[in-house]
Design an enzyme around this catalytic site. Structure first.
Site: not given
Length: 629
Positions: A413, A417, A454-457, A479
């Site tokens: 996984i 980034k 990104n994964v939520l939560g 930011t």
């Protein structure tokens, strides 16, 4: 003290006696239509009434028809009534046959017994279910008088909506009455489902909320994209009406649609995408009857991997993680949902090669999912050595042992980034990708990488942080107003990882279709509104400045690289053109690990910038501990 008799069932017995007489006369009337033959066979009817009055109440009693609370009657009680009435009718027919053979009756009318049986079914069942109807009507009326019952509008007249309505009707204690459906399908308009009408389309929602005096809205479309959920939620919020939803289709995989799955609308619903086709057979072929190892099994992604893998009947599931509490919690959850599955909880650090070798030698995993990694960008900026040893050395250990023990398939996984990395975390993930792809090219084994945003939560992600800030009354800190990120729900990301694993032949870098990037500012405003507050009015939003290692937007593949389509529309394959040979990669990794052990963080950053395509880590401002949050 002697128990009081059940007055209600005494009345039921009295009703049955009257209905027995009525049923026999009704059968004769239907058979002979009050003609001369009806009066000729009246003696037969009197004998039948006498026999039925003796036999039927006794049979009904033996079958428990006078020991039931009929206000709670269900399908089981209906089955009991059919059996009891049929048994009683057969016994009456047999006794009447005996009386006929002994010469007591002028004839034997088989058709009358059949008609009597049908009438008895209708009358005995009708009498008992009338108690339930009256009880429910009385309870509903009382609750409505007390203002306890809520009128519910269901958005979605599909299978999920039908099941929700059925459960609401079966469970009056929920105090929810479905009063209508909304659905955009024109063929469903003016139709009824379980007696509840489809009154209009979702665009008509404002009008129907007022017309039907709706108290609550339930969104019952697991496949609804975020724009639909957002529209319904916005209308309900403006009207001050509570709203709930079914989880998305990926969250429901392996579960069932039911009222118990209803929950408050959250940010994952607003960012839902249209679900793509599901190829369960690909996953089943890879996982069924296999020994599967998941590293990082206590983390957000690792635990969801374990949940979904468990659905495909692996021979064993090995949950490997460094944190004992998270592994323990995950083990309890899986044991509760999959009690027959063999689960091996393993507390181990992927940096400990000897311990990993013990695990491989003892359990012989055939499929490996590598989710163990340090992932927090800002933390890794001030813990460079940890990022190298965990993300790079840990991956090297796992890959080497997977080759040594002839693992059939390994999936790592990774992260968006890792592309043109501007931070240490992304750079170490990119080197880990190189190790996996290089191993696949050298050995021909089915090792692959799956890269997504990104994964939520997930733990430590922006959504839980925003929720905590909102709960404290603000401010919500962002930011930069133009900061954008790819987002995907954890179940959807893991499902696509498993799909990619099923397609892997070796040396692929799979890239998940993350959709459009989402502005973090929009995300924060949505979360504030879902909390029943207004951004800028109830909760202040403060901009704190871009942190070290952050980019305003992310990339999923390197500039100039080609990405190819696959059999799945939401999974792409990136063209592999890694710059380092196997020998140079090995030297590069050894040098990084040695520098990490010596604590030479600046030299590590220089080396990463030198060998990773597009890396700009050195241009990142020096990190300050106050900037990590």
């Amino acid at each position: 003290m002697k128990n009081k008799p059940n007055i209600r069932n005494r009345y039921v017995l009295m009703g049955d006696l009257a209905l027995i007489v009525l049923s026999v006369f009704g059968a004769l009337i239907l058979r002979f239509e009050l003609g001369s033959l009806f009066f000729a066979y009246l003696p037969f009817g009197y004998w039948m009434i006498a026999v039925a009055l003796v036999i039927k109440p006794i049979v009904y009693y033996l079958f428990g028809l006078y020991r039931r609370m009929w206000m709670y009657a269900s399908v089981e009680e209906l089955k009991l009534i059919v059996i009891a009435v049929t048994t009683a009718s057969i016994m009456v027919a047999v006794v009447m046959l005996i009386l006929f053979t002994r010469g007591f009756l002028p004839g034997y009318l088989r058709s009358v017994f059949v008609i009597d049986w049908l009438l008895s079914l209708a009358m005995v069942g009708g009498l008992r279910f009338a108690f339930r109807f009256l009880a429910e009507t009385r309870r509903r009326f009382g609750e409505m008088q007390a203002g306890r019952v809520k009128r519910v509008l269901i958005v979605g007249a599909g299978d999920a909506g039908a099941l929700v309505v059925k459960e609401l009707q079966k469970n009056p204690q929920l105090n929810l009455i479905p009063v209508g459906f909304l659905d955009d399908n024109p063929t469903k308009q003016k139709q009824q489902i379980h007696g509840v009408p489809v009154v209009g389309t979702i665009n008509d929602m404002t009008r129907w909320l007022e017309k039907l005096r709706v108290d609550e809205v339930i969104i019952a479309i697991p496949s609804a994209p975020g724009r639909v959920v957002r529209m319904v939620a916005d209308i309900a919020r403006l009207k001050g009406i509570p709203f709930r939803t079914m989880p998305g289709i990926y969250e429901l995989l392996g579960g069932k649609v039911s009222v118990s799955r209803l929950r408050e609308v959250d940010i994952t619903d607003l960012l839902r995408r249209q679900p793509t086709r599901i190829k369960e057979e690909w996953i089943g072929e890879v996982l069924a009857d296999k020994i599967v190892l998941v590293t990082g099994a206590g983390g957000s992604i690792g635990r969801e991997l374990c949940r979904q893998i468990a659905r495909y009947n692996p021979a064993e599931l090995i949950m490997l993680g460094h944190g004992e509490n998270s592994i323990f919690e995950g083990l309890l959850e899986l044991k509760d949902h999959f009690p027959t599955l063999t689960i091996r909880p393993v507390i181990a650090d992927v940096r400990d090669r000897m311990r990993l070798n013990q695990v491989f030698s003892q359990y012989h995993p055939q499929i490996v999912f590598h989710a163990a990694a340090h992932k927090h960008v800002s933390l890794m900026e001030v813990n460079v050595e940890e990022a190298v040893t965990n993300n790079i050395l840990g991956t090297k250990n796992l890959v080497d042992l997977a080759i040594q023990h002839r693992v059939e398939r390994l999936v790592m996984i990774s992260s968006d980034k890792a592309v043109r990395p501007a931070n240490v975390m992304g750079a170490t993930k990119r080197v880990a990708e190189m190790l996996v792809i290089d191993a696949a090219l050298r050995t021909g084994m089915a090792f692959s990488v799956v890269r997504f945003g990104n994964v939520l939560g997930s733990r430590g992600s922006v959504v839980p942080i925003f929720k905590q800030q909102i709960a404290r009354g603000g401010p919500v800190t962002i930011t930069h107003p133009d900061m954008k990120r790819y987002f995907m729900t954890i179940p959807e990301a893991v499902y696509l990882v498993l799909q990619a694993a099923g397609m892997s032949k070796g040396a692929e870098t799979f890239v998940l279709n993350m959709g459009q990037q989402v502005r973090i500012l929009d995300l924060a405003e949505d979360l504030i509104r879902l909390s029943g507050l207004e951004p800028g009015k109830d909760i202040e939003i403060v901009f704190t400045g871009v942190r070290p290692g952050e980019k305003l937007s992310e990339d999923l593949w390197d500039e100039g690289f080609q990405f190819l389509s696959t059999e799945h529309p939401d999974i792409f394959r990136s063209q592999n053109t890694e710059p380092l040979s196997s020998e140079r990669l090995a030297e590069f990794v050894d040098e990084l690990v040695n520098l990490a052990r010596e604590g030479s963080s600046e030299e590590i950053i220089h080396l990463l910038d030198q060998f990773i395509p597009g890396a700009v880590i050195q241009s990142t401002p020096p990190p300050e501990i106050t900037s990590i949050i």
